[in-house]
Design an enzyme around this catalytic site. Structure first.
Site, mmCIF file in Angstrom:
data_model
loop_
_atom_site.group_PDB
_atom_site.id
_atom_site.type_symbol
_atom_site.label_atom_id
_atom_site.label_comp_id
_atom_site.label_asym_id
_atom_site.label_seq_id
_atom_site.Cartn_x
_atom_site.Cartn_y
_atom_site.Cartn_z
ATOM 1 N N ARG A 195 24.588 -33.776 -67.414
ATOM 2 C CA ARG A 195 23.261 -34.288 -67.067
ATOM 3 C C ARG A 195 23.331 -35.776 -66.711
ATOM 4 O O ARG A 195 22.631 -36.240 -65.800
ATOM 5 C CB ARG A 195 22.282 -34.041 -68.216
ATOM 6 C CG ARG A 195 21.838 -32.577 -68.284
ATOM 7 C CD ARG A 195 21.110 -32.295 -69.583
ATOM 8 N NE ARG A 195 20.435 -31.004 -69.593
ATOM 9 C CZ ARG A 195 19.968 -30.426 -70.700
ATOM 10 N NH1 ARG A 195 20.123 -31.030 -71.879
ATOM 11 N NH2 ARG A 195 19.359 -29.261 -70.650
ATOM 12 N N ARG A 201 26.826 -28.373 -75.699
ATOM 13 C CA ARG A 201 25.705 -29.320 -75.817
ATOM 14 C C ARG A 201 26.205 -30.750 -75.624
ATOM 15 O O ARG A 201 25.546 -31.569 -74.999
ATOM 16 C CB ARG A 201 25.011 -29.174 -77.180
ATOM 17 C CG ARG A 201 24.286 -27.861 -77.408
ATOM 18 C CD ARG A 201 23.064 -27.651 -76.556
ATOM 19 N NE ARG A 201 22.025 -28.645 -76.757
ATOM 20 C CZ ARG A 201 20.764 -28.502 -76.331
ATOM 21 N NH1 ARG A 201 20.383 -27.407 -75.678
ATOM 22 N NH2 ARG A 201 19.881 -29.450 -76.510
ATOM 23 N N ASN A 242 16.841 -30.751 -64.847
ATOM 24 C CA ASN A 242 17.995 -31.381 -65.513
ATOM 25 C C ASN A 242 19.273 -30.526 -65.473
ATOM 26 O O ASN A 242 20.083 -30.562 -66.385
ATOM 27 C CB ASN A 242 17.625 -31.822 -66.933
ATOM 28 C CG ASN A 242 17.254 -30.658 -67.831
ATOM 29 O OD1 ASN A 242 17.272 -29.509 -67.396
ATOM 30 N ND2 ASN A 242 16.937 -30.955 -69.074
ATOM 31 N N TYR A 287 11.478 -19.884 -72.676
ATOM 32 C CA TYR A 287 10.942 -21.200 -73.063
ATOM 33 C C TYR A 287 9.649 -21.075 -73.885
ATOM 34 O O TYR A 287 8.835 -21.994 -73.892
ATOM 35 C CB TYR A 287 10.706 -22.055 -71.818
ATOM 36 C CG TYR A 287 11.998 -22.610 -71.219
ATOM 37 C CD1 TYR A 287 12.884 -23.358 -71.994
ATOM 38 C CD2 TYR A 287 12.316 -22.414 -69.884
ATOM 39 C CE1 TYR A 287 14.052 -23.877 -71.459
ATOM 40 C CE2 TYR A 287 13.488 -22.930 -69.342
ATOM 41 C CZ TYR A 287 14.350 -23.656 -70.135
ATOM 42 O OH TYR A 287 15.510 -24.182 -69.611
ATOM 43 N N HIS A 291 21.201 -25.446 -68.555
ATOM 44 C CA HIS A 291 20.722 -25.002 -69.870
ATOM 45 C C HIS A 291 21.919 -24.583 -70.712
ATOM 46 O O HIS A 291 22.857 -23.970 -70.199
ATOM 47 C CB HIS A 291 19.786 -23.794 -69.742
ATOM 48 C CG HIS A 291 19.547 -23.126 -71.068
ATOM 49 N ND1 HIS A 291 18.632 -23.608 -71.979
ATOM 50 C CD2 HIS A 291 20.160 -22.070 -71.671
ATOM 51 C CE1 HIS A 291 18.689 -22.861 -73.079
ATOM 52 N NE2 HIS A 291 19.603 -21.913 -72.917
HETATM 53 P P1 DAT Z 1 17.257 -28.610 -73.775
HETATM 54 O O1 DAT Z 1 17.226 -28.012 -72.379
HETATM 55 O O2 DAT Z 1 18.091 -29.859 -73.822
HETATM 56 O O3 DAT Z 1 17.630 -27.602 -74.833
HETATM 57 P P2 DAT Z 1 14.478 -28.303 -74.630
HETATM 58 O O4 DAT Z 1 14.856 -26.949 -75.136
HETATM 59 O O5 DAT Z 1 13.757 -29.230 -75.552
HETATM 60 O O6 DAT Z 1 15.779 -29.101 -74.097
HETATM 61 O O7 DAT Z 1 13.595 -28.176 -73.328
HETATM 62 C C1 DAT Z 1 13.860 -27.159 -72.393
HETATM 63 C C2 DAT Z 1 13.624 -27.711 -71.006
HETATM 64 O O8 DAT Z 1 12.261 -28.111 -70.850
HETATM 65 C C3 DAT Z 1 14.433 -28.971 -70.686
HETATM 66 O O9 DAT Z 1 15.765 -28.680 -70.320
HETATM 67 C C4 DAT Z 1 13.630 -29.561 -69.574
HETATM 68 C C5 DAT Z 1 12.195 -29.239 -69.992
HETATM 69 N N1 DAT Z 1 11.616 -30.385 -70.729
HETATM 70 C C6 DAT Z 1 11.861 -30.714 -72.025
HETATM 71 N N2 DAT Z 1 11.186 -31.824 -72.371
HETATM 72 C C7 DAT Z 1 10.507 -32.209 -71.260
HETATM 73 C C8 DAT Z 1 9.618 -33.281 -70.951
HETATM 74 N N3 DAT Z 1 9.268 -34.195 -71.865
HETATM 75 N N4 DAT Z 1 9.115 -33.349 -69.686
HETATM 76 C C9 DAT Z 1 9.438 -32.428 -68.765
HETATM 77 N N5 DAT Z 1 10.270 -31.382 -68.982
HETATM 78 C C10 DAT Z 1 10.794 -31.272 -70.212
HETATM 79 MG MG MG Z 2 16.639 -25.948 -75.535
#
Ligand code: DAT
Ligand code: MG
Length: 137
Positions: free
Chosen positions: A105, A88, A115, A52, A118
């Site tokens: 989700r 996705r 959520n 991350y 991944h």
């Molecule tokens: P995704 O998991 O849909 O690819 P991402 O890569 O933008 O989304 O974010 C990775 C993870 O970080 C996501 O599954 C949950 C957490 N996250 C993202 N945005 C967030 C937010 N606004 N508040 C809290 N957790 C968040």
């Molecule tokens: Mg992501």
């Protein structure tokens, strides 16, 4: 034209804890995708921070790392036609409030912090994440 792809999928600690893994795997298989590899494991902080890294400056980063290391995950390599985009779509939006009913989700997650699942967001990242979590295949 549809392409055969492999993507990296992970059932997150909340869903493993709540015993939702079987239901989630069922949805993946029902839409014609194949589980190539699957392993239950615990992630260390260093690996989660690397995974991350693009979110390191976000205020929720600390909570995200704590959550992802709070219990076992189930990591998978999933294959099939257009597997990256298909997963996705099947997963639904990042924020469960925006995730459509019928998506993983939308049906299982209650909170953007936790959520449920991944999935890699593009083919390049799928390759990077498969190597990060499974090593050279
Ligand atoms: P995704 O998991 O849909 O690819 P991402 O890569 O933008 O989304 O974010 C990775 C993870 O970080 C996501 O599954 C949950 C957490 N996250 C993202 N945005 C967030 C937010 N606004 N508040 C809290 N957790 C968040
Ligand atoms: Mg992501």
């Amino acid at each position: 034209m549809a392409n055969f792809e492999k993507t990296f999928i992970m059932i997150k600690p909340d869903a493993v804890r709540d015993r939702k893994s079987g239901l989630i795997i069922d949805r993946i298989e029902r839409c014609g995708l194949t589980i190539e590899r699957m392993e239950k494991c615990e992630l260390n902080t260093e690996l989660v921070e690397q995974h991350y890294a693009h979110l390191a400056d976000k205020p929720f980063f600390g909570d995200l790392v704590s959550f992802m290391t709070s219990g076992p995950v189930i990591k998978m390599i999933v294959s099939g036609l257009d597997a990256v985009a298909k997963m996705r779509t099947l997963m639904g939006a990042t924020n469960p409030l925006d995730a459509a009913p019928g998506t993983i989700r939308g049906d299982f997650a209650h909170d953007v912090n936790e959520n449920v699942i991944h999935g890699s967001d593009c083919l390049d990242n799928a390759q990077i994440e498969i190597e990060r979590f499974f090593g050279q295949a």
